[in-house]
Design a protein around this motif. Structure first.
Motif, PDB file in Angstrom:
ATOM      1  N   SER A   3      25.067 -37.282 -13.038  1.00  0.00           N
ATOM      2  CA  SER A   3      24.160 -37.152 -11.895  1.00  0.00           C
ATOM      3  C   SER A   3      23.062 -36.157 -12.215  1.00  0.00           C
ATOM      4  O   SER A   3      23.186 -35.344 -13.131  1.00  0.00           O
ATOM      5  N   LEU A   4      22.007 -36.241 -11.435  1.00  0.00           N
ATOM      6  CA  LEU A   4      20.843 -35.400 -11.647  1.00  0.00           C
ATOM      7  C   LEU A   4      20.497 -34.691 -10.349  1.00  0.00           C
ATOM      8  O   LEU A   4      20.602 -35.283  -9.275  1.00  0.00           O
ATOM      9  N   ALA A   5      20.110 -33.431 -10.447  1.00  0.00           N
ATOM     10  CA  ALA A   5      19.644 -32.664  -9.291  1.00  0.00           C
ATOM     11  C   ALA A   5      18.208 -32.244  -9.555  1.00  0.00           C
ATOM     12  O   ALA A   5      17.842 -31.916 -10.688  1.00  0.00           O
ATOM     13  N   LEU A   6      17.403 -32.277  -8.509  1.00  0.00           N
ATOM     14  CA  LEU A   6      16.005 -31.874  -8.594  1.00  0.00           C
ATOM     15  C   LEU A   6      15.772 -30.636  -7.742  1.00  0.00           C
ATOM     16  O   LEU A   6      16.342 -30.512  -6.663  1.00  0.00           O
ATOM     17  N   THR A   7      14.916 -29.742  -8.222  1.00  0.00           N
ATOM     18  CA  THR A   7      14.493 -28.593  -7.426  1.00  0.00           C
ATOM     19  C   THR A   7      12.996 -28.417  -7.591  1.00  0.00           C
ATOM     20  O   THR A   7      12.413 -28.816  -8.605  1.00  0.00           O
ATOM     21  N   VAL A   8      12.393 -27.813  -6.588  1.00  0.00           N
ATOM     22  CA  VAL A   8      10.978 -27.484  -6.631  1.00  0.00           C
ATOM     23  C   VAL A   8      10.871 -25.990  -6.357  1.00  0.00           C
ATOM     24  O   VAL A   8      11.366 -25.501  -5.346  1.00  0.00           O
ATOM     25  N   VAL A   9      10.250 -25.261  -7.299  1.00  0.00           N
ATOM     26  CA  VAL A   9      10.071 -23.820  -7.172  1.00  0.00           C
ATOM     27  C   VAL A   9       8.583 -23.523  -7.357  1.00  0.00           C
ATOM     28  O   VAL A   9       8.022 -23.843  -8.413  1.00  0.00           O
ATOM     29  N   ASP A  10       7.983 -22.955  -6.337  1.00  0.00           N
ATOM     30  CA  ASP A  10       6.554 -22.628  -6.388  1.00  0.00           C
ATOM     31  C   ASP A  10       5.708 -23.826  -6.801  1.00  0.00           C
ATOM     32  O   ASP A  10       4.794 -23.716  -7.623  1.00  0.00           O
ATOM     33  N   GLY A  11       6.045 -24.995  -6.278  1.00  0.00           N
ATOM     34  CA  GLY A  11       5.286 -26.204  -6.559  1.00  0.00           C
ATOM     35  C   GLY A  11       5.587 -26.856  -7.894  1.00  0.00           C
ATOM     36  O   GLY A  11       5.022 -27.899  -8.212  1.00  0.00           O
ATOM     37  N   LYS A  12       6.489 -26.271  -8.696  1.00  0.00           N
ATOM     38  CA  LYS A  12       6.861 -26.847  -9.988  1.00  0.00           C
ATOM     39  C   LYS A  12       8.211 -27.546  -9.860  1.00  0.00           C
ATOM     40  O   LYS A  12       9.112 -27.046  -9.199  1.00  0.00           O
TER      41      LYS A  12
END
Length: 158
Positions: free
Chosen positions: A138-147
């Motif tokens: 499985s894959l998890a996505l995160t967004v930090v400061d627009g990245k």
């Protein structure tokens, strides 16, 4: 044959033959890094009532241990209530993972309510090719400061 002797033989066989669920599975590994994404509308959204439904093309570039491109199709439903939406997508990822060449397919399903989001992104069973044949995970996505960043937990079986 006595019941005791039969039981001893049966126990010896059961100890030797592990049930499928108890067999050792491949060790999970993690690949992580940044990715770039372009979301391209594929036609005008269809709005009815309070919700717009749209189709999008996905174009991704993964970096790090997963050096690959991702191409896919996403369907979205966006409510006129700020922070409420849902999406589903199918994405083919092609390139190298920890030096192994091949591709696999990801199935995405996500919702957002009140600004809180949750997503399940799973490798489609038996979708791996070449050196990634048998991949699961499985894959998890995160967004930090627009990245954007990914964390892929996977096992290479077979």
């Amino acid at each position: 044959m006595s019941l005791f002797r039969f039981s001893a033989i049966a126990l010896s066989l059961f100890a030797f033959l592990q049930p499928a669920a108890a067999q050792t599975s491949p060790a999970m590994q993690r690949a992580s890094g940044p990715f770039e994404i372009a979301i391209i509308p594929a036609g005008a959204p269809e709005k009815e009532g309070r919700t717009a439904i749209a189709r999008m093309a996905l174009d991704k570039q993964y970096a790090g241990a997963l050096a690959a491109t991702g191409k896919g199709t996403m369907l979205t439903a966006v409510s006129d209530t700020k922070g409420s939406a849902a999406y589903v997508a199918i994405e083919r990822v092609s390139g190298t993972l920890a030096g192994r060449k091949g591709s696999f397919v990801l199935q995405h399903a996500g919702t957002m309510h009140g600004g809180t989001s949750q997503a399940a992104i799973t490798i489609v069973p038996d979708s791996g090719t070449e050196e990634l044949s048998g991949i699961t995970g499985s894959l998890a996505l995160t967004v930090v400061d627009g990245k954007h960043f990914y964390a892929l937990d996977y096992a290479l079986g077979r």
